[in-house]
Design an enzyme around this catalytic site. Structure first.
Site, PDB file in Angstrom:
ATOM      1  N   THR A  26       9.885  -7.852 -11.312  1.00  0.00           N
ATOM      2  CA  THR A  26       8.932  -9.231 -11.734  1.00  0.00           C
ATOM      3  C   THR A  26       7.852  -9.188 -10.618  1.00  0.00           C
ATOM      4  O   THR A  26       8.264  -9.046  -9.358  1.00  0.00           O
ATOM      5  CB  THR A  26      10.053 -10.269 -11.508  1.00  0.00           C
ATOM      6  OG1 THR A  26      10.973 -10.241 -12.731  1.00  0.00           O
ATOM      7  CG2 THR A  26       9.177 -11.719 -11.820  1.00  0.00           C
ATOM      8  N   CYS A  69       5.278   6.464  23.224  1.00  0.00           N
ATOM      9  CA  CYS A  69       6.327   5.289  23.504  1.00  0.00           C
ATOM     10  C   CYS A  69       6.037   3.888  22.641  1.00  0.00           C
ATOM     11  O   CYS A  69       6.773   3.063  23.015  1.00  0.00           O
ATOM     12  CB  CYS A  69       6.231   5.066  25.135  1.00  0.00           C
ATOM     13  SG  CYS A  69       7.290   6.008  25.762  1.00  0.00           S
ATOM     14  N   ASN A  93      -6.788   4.919   9.497  1.00  0.00           N
ATOM     15  CA  ASN A  93      -6.567   3.641   9.965  1.00  0.00           C
ATOM     16  C   ASN A  93      -6.372   3.770  11.453  1.00  0.00           C
ATOM     17  O   ASN A  93      -6.461   2.592  12.220  1.00  0.00           O
ATOM     18  CB  ASN A  93      -5.054   3.193   9.407  1.00  0.00           C
ATOM     19  CG  ASN A  93      -4.100   4.436   9.432  1.00  0.00           C
ATOM     20  OD1 ASN A  93      -4.567   5.396   8.789  1.00  0.00           O
ATOM     21  ND2 ASN A  93      -2.953   4.455  10.253  1.00  0.00           N
ATOM     22  N   GLY A 132       1.048  -1.102  -0.175  1.00  0.00           N
ATOM     23  CA  GLY A 132       0.070   0.058   0.113  1.00  0.00           C
ATOM     24  C   GLY A 132       0.917   1.097  -0.026  1.00  0.00           C
ATOM     25  O   GLY A 132       0.412   2.277  -0.718  1.00  0.00           O
ATOM     26  N   GLN A 153      -7.445   1.015   4.158  1.00  0.00           N
ATOM     27  CA  GLN A 153      -8.187   0.649   5.305  1.00  0.00           C
ATOM     28  C   GLN A 153      -9.783   0.392   4.840  1.00  0.00           C
ATOM     29  O   GLN A 153     -10.429  -0.476   5.646  1.00  0.00           O
ATOM     30  CB  GLN A 153      -8.163   1.531   6.536  1.00  0.00           C
ATOM     31  CG  GLN A 153      -7.147   1.580   7.169  1.00  0.00           C
ATOM     32  CD  GLN A 153      -6.645   0.274   8.007  1.00  0.00           C
ATOM     33  OE1 GLN A 153      -7.439  -0.246   8.233  1.00  0.00           O
ATOM     34  NE2 GLN A 153      -5.351   0.129   8.207  1.00  0.00           N
ATOM     35  N   SER A 161      -4.080  -2.394  -0.342  1.00  0.00           N
ATOM     36  CA  SER A 161      -3.045  -3.387   0.163  1.00  0.00           C
ATOM     37  C   SER A 161      -3.724  -4.532   0.675  1.00  0.00           C
ATOM     38  O   SER A 161      -4.511  -4.479   1.610  1.00  0.00           O
ATOM     39  CB  SER A 161      -2.499  -2.775   1.162  1.00  0.00           C
ATOM     40  OG  SER A 161      -1.355  -3.400   1.778  1.00  0.00           O
ATOM     41  N   ALA A 162      -3.162  -5.786   0.183  1.00  0.00           N
ATOM     42  CA  ALA A 162      -3.879  -7.065   0.472  1.00  0.00           C
ATOM     43  C   ALA A 162      -4.174  -7.712   1.670  1.00  0.00           C
ATOM     44  O   ALA A 162      -4.802  -8.068   2.183  1.00  0.00           O
ATOM     45  CB  ALA A 162      -3.346  -8.181  -0.569  1.00  0.00           C
ATOM     46  N   HIS A 163      -2.830  -7.314   2.434  1.00  0.00           N
ATOM     47  CA  HIS A 163      -2.928  -7.676   3.943  1.00  0.00           C
ATOM     48  C   HIS A 163      -3.723  -7.159   5.089  1.00  0.00           C
ATOM     49  O   HIS A 163      -4.020  -7.358   6.054  1.00  0.00           O
ATOM     50  CB  HIS A 163      -1.336  -7.681   4.348  1.00  0.00           C
ATOM     51  CG  HIS A 163      -0.725  -6.132   4.693  1.00  0.00           C
ATOM     52  ND1 HIS A 163      -0.664  -5.930   6.322  1.00  0.00           N
ATOM     53  CD2 HIS A 163      -0.540  -5.383   4.105  1.00  0.00           C
ATOM     54  CE1 HIS A 163      -0.328  -4.703   6.328  1.00  0.00           C
ATOM     55  NE2 HIS A 163      -0.121  -4.294   4.955  1.00  0.00           N
TER      56      HIS A 163
HETATM   57  C1  LIG Z   1      -4.257   3.930   5.647  1.00  0.00           C
HETATM   58  C2  LIG Z   1      -3.064   3.109   5.121  1.00  0.00           C
HETATM   59  N1  LIG Z   1      -2.397   3.726   4.054  1.00  0.00           N
HETATM   60  C3  LIG Z   1      -1.156   2.899   3.954  1.00  0.00           C
HETATM   61  C4  LIG Z   1      -0.838   1.899   4.647  1.00  0.00           C
HETATM   62  C5  LIG Z   1       0.503   1.123   4.176  1.00  0.00           C
HETATM   63  O1  LIG Z   1       0.079  -0.218   3.496  1.00  0.00           O
HETATM   64  P1  LIG Z   1       1.323  -1.300   3.524  1.00  0.00           P
HETATM   65  O2  LIG Z   1       1.469  -1.834   4.808  1.00  0.00           O
HETATM   66  O3  LIG Z   1       0.569  -2.289   2.598  1.00  0.00           O
HETATM   67  O4  LIG Z   1       2.485  -0.628   3.069  1.00  0.00           O
HETATM   68  C6  LIG Z   1      -1.684   1.533   5.723  1.00  0.00           C
HETATM   69  C7  LIG Z   1      -0.949   0.156   6.508  1.00  0.00           C
HETATM   70  O5  LIG Z   1      -0.698   0.265   7.669  1.00  0.00           O
HETATM   71  C8  LIG Z   1      -2.767   2.266   5.937  1.00  0.00           C
HETATM   72  O6  LIG Z   1      -3.477   1.849   7.198  1.00  0.00           O
HETATM   73 ZN   LIG Z   2       8.453   5.599  27.736  1.00  0.00          ZN
END
Ligand SMILES: Cc1ncc(COP(=O)(O)O)c(C=O)c1O
Ligand SMILES: [Zn+2]
Lengths: 395, 130
Positions: free
Chosen positions: A238, A326, A152, A72, A180, A200-202
């Protein structure tokens, strides 16, 4: 082992078994390079095309408008830098929001150091961008508006359809970081006037390290990754085919039953929110009460610090995240929490719990059983907390 | 990420609380940077006979608060001044590098409490001599 409750799905999700199943042959048997002429290559190409079609269908786009990336983050970088570079003769002004993910925010900062001007729009107390402020920020130098579809951290869902309409009306490109949002809110790039979109797939039960950028036909954008002729000569390297196959399957699953999945998640989410509000005093819900992602819960607990809270929950088997300084390795708490007007101390005490398809009512009830004790223990240690008065007021 | 000792002192912190009519109090840090520590001391004949703390902060901040109060309890004021954050960190089996700044807090709070004690002593002496 005791309880194990994963509530950090906004960080990443597990890969669904049916997704993994489709991916596996592309590691061991169908391992050809999609650019190769031979049969192995043609098989790989077929899988790549199918993933592209599935991704396009999920967004109501054309397959030719989908470009696979390594994340992403890469899609965001490409969207913002690529359009900025390609349109710099037209203007040097970019409009974005102050609560974007760092993948967009730091890309904008980088462009600022290289001659571009960026307007970071403020958000209201719920994290909403006002489309009228987008309109008012547009100048004759503006080349790009980039506003995320959903945040996010606090889960606020932006009025991207309205923002897209304004950008289109003014002839300005509109990018949305939908990392998200995909699988959580229905997206139609045509109806919403979206020119570029990152995913983003994950984040939707696909594998890590696979993303995509939707770029509407005709959008002027520079290449960022130079090299081979992959992705129709626009993104060299690739293809990570097993992961892209996974992305294709995951996005197909993610957009098929959004209302049903959301209804289930929202019920769990509301049970969690209501439960926390009724058992823990001096707390506030961050984000919008309704315009929020179905799986997002974000609270600030006064008088305590987020990392200590995460550690305590982790010991009890609950995995969450926090916007406290932190946990970030920096000295400042999350820019999103500061942008919605929280003081540093309240922002430090934030906890994000994000639900996923595997979470159950038992998970939520377990959190509700553990969380009040954990918060109380830390409060009793805190010099900011005055048991008799229920807390010191901040100056 | 944290050592066993850090987790032990985080989960079972020693010397949490306040002391009524303390001989020295020190409060350092601010909520802006994320960590605040307040130390209370009971001091008799320059010996720290009791010490308690309250900390708003991360796991590292709480664990170093706990360990440092353990290390100075029963010690003379001068000995306590020689307990550096390095010693506290070592006693905890180390801290991740990004967390070292959180451990400075305890040393500073102890110094502040002892300074407060010394100021109070000086005031008392002036008052006595009038
Ligand atoms: C809103 C948003 N944009 C971009 C990203 C980045 O995606 P990736 O972890 O696939 O680089 C995240 C993930 O942390 C996200 O929550
Ligand atoms: Zn601390």
């Amino acid at each position: 082992m005791g309880h194990s409750v994963y509530l950090d799905h906004a960080s990443t999700t597990y890969t669904k078994p049916e997704v993994l199943k489709e991916m596996l042959p592309y590691f061991t048997d169908l391992y050809g390079n999609p650019s190769s002429v031979h049969r192995y290559g043609r098989e790989a190409r077929k899988a790549l095309d199918q993933a592209r079609e599935r991704t396009a269908a999920a967004l109501n786009a054309d397959p030719n408008e989908i470009y696979f990336t390594g994340s992403g983050t890469e899609a965001d970088n490409w969207a913002v830098k690529g359009t900025a570079l390609a349109n710099s003769k037209k203007g040097n002004h970019i409009i974005t929001s102050s609560i974007e993910h760092h993948a967009v925010l730091y890309t904008c900062k980088y462009l600022e150091r290289n001659g571009f001007e960026v307007t970071y729009l403020p958000v209201d107390e719920y994290g909403l961008v006002d489309p009228e402020q987008v309109r008012n920020a547009i100048t004759d130098k503006t080349i790009l508006v980039s506003v995320m579809a959903a945040n996010n951290e606090i889960g606020t869902i932006q009025p991207i359809g309205e923002i897209g309409a304004i950008a289109r009306e003014k002839g300005i490109l509109f990018h949305t970081d939908a990392v998200q949002a995909v699988g959580s809110i229905p997206i139609d790039v045509k109806e919403m006037n979206i020119d570029l979109l990152s995913l983003s797939a994950h984040k939707f039960y696909g594998p890590k390290g696979a993303g995509a950028l939707y770029m509407r036909k005709g959008v002027k954008s520079e290449q960022i990754m130079h090299g081979g002729a992959q992705e129709r000569n626009r993104r060299a390297g690739t293809e990570n085919l097993p992961a892209i196959v996974g992305l294709g399957k995951a996005i197909e699953l993610a957009v098929t039953d959004i209302p049903q999945r959301n209804a289930r998640l929202e019920a769990l989410r509301n049970r969690l929110i209501d439960g926390i509000l009724s058992t823990v005093e001096n707390t506030r819900l961050n984000g919008h009460p309704i315009k929020r992602l179905a799986g997002n819960v974000n609270f600030s607990f006064e008088f305590i610090e987020g990392e200590a809270l995460l550690l305590s929950l982790d010991i009890k088997g609950i995995a969450g995240s926090s916007g406290s300084a932190c946990t970030s390795g920096s000295l400042d708490p999350s820019h999103v929490l500061l942008a919605i007007g929280l003081s540093h101390e309240i922002a430090h005490g934030s906890l994000r719990l994000t639900l996923g398809d595997r979470n159950t009512e038992e998970d939520i009830d377990y959190v509700l059983e553990v969380l009040p004790e954990v918060v109380q223990r830390l409060r009793e240690m805190s010099p900011l907390f005055n048991q008799n008065k229920g807390g010191r007021t901040y100056v | 990420m944290y050592s066993e000792q850090v987790m032990d002192h985080f989960m079972n912190p020693r010397n949490v609380g306040e002391i009524e009519n303390p001989d020295g109090v020190g409060e350092v840090g601010n909520a802006r940077c994320g960590d605040i520590m307040k130390v209370f001391m009971k001091i008799e004949n320059d010996i720290i006979v009791d010490v308690k703390f309250k900390t708003f902060g991360c796991g590292a901040a709480i664990a170093t608060s706990s360990m440092s109060t353990e290390l100075i309890k029963g010690k003379t004021v001068d000995e306590a001044l020689r307990v550096t954050n390095k010693k506290v960190t070592e006693a905890l089996g180390g801290l991740p590098p990004v967390k070292l700044h959180c451990s400075v807090l305890a040393e500073e709070a102890i110094k502040a409490a002892i300074e407060d004690y010394k100021n109070k002593q000086a005031e008392k002496q002036t008052a006595d001599s009038i």
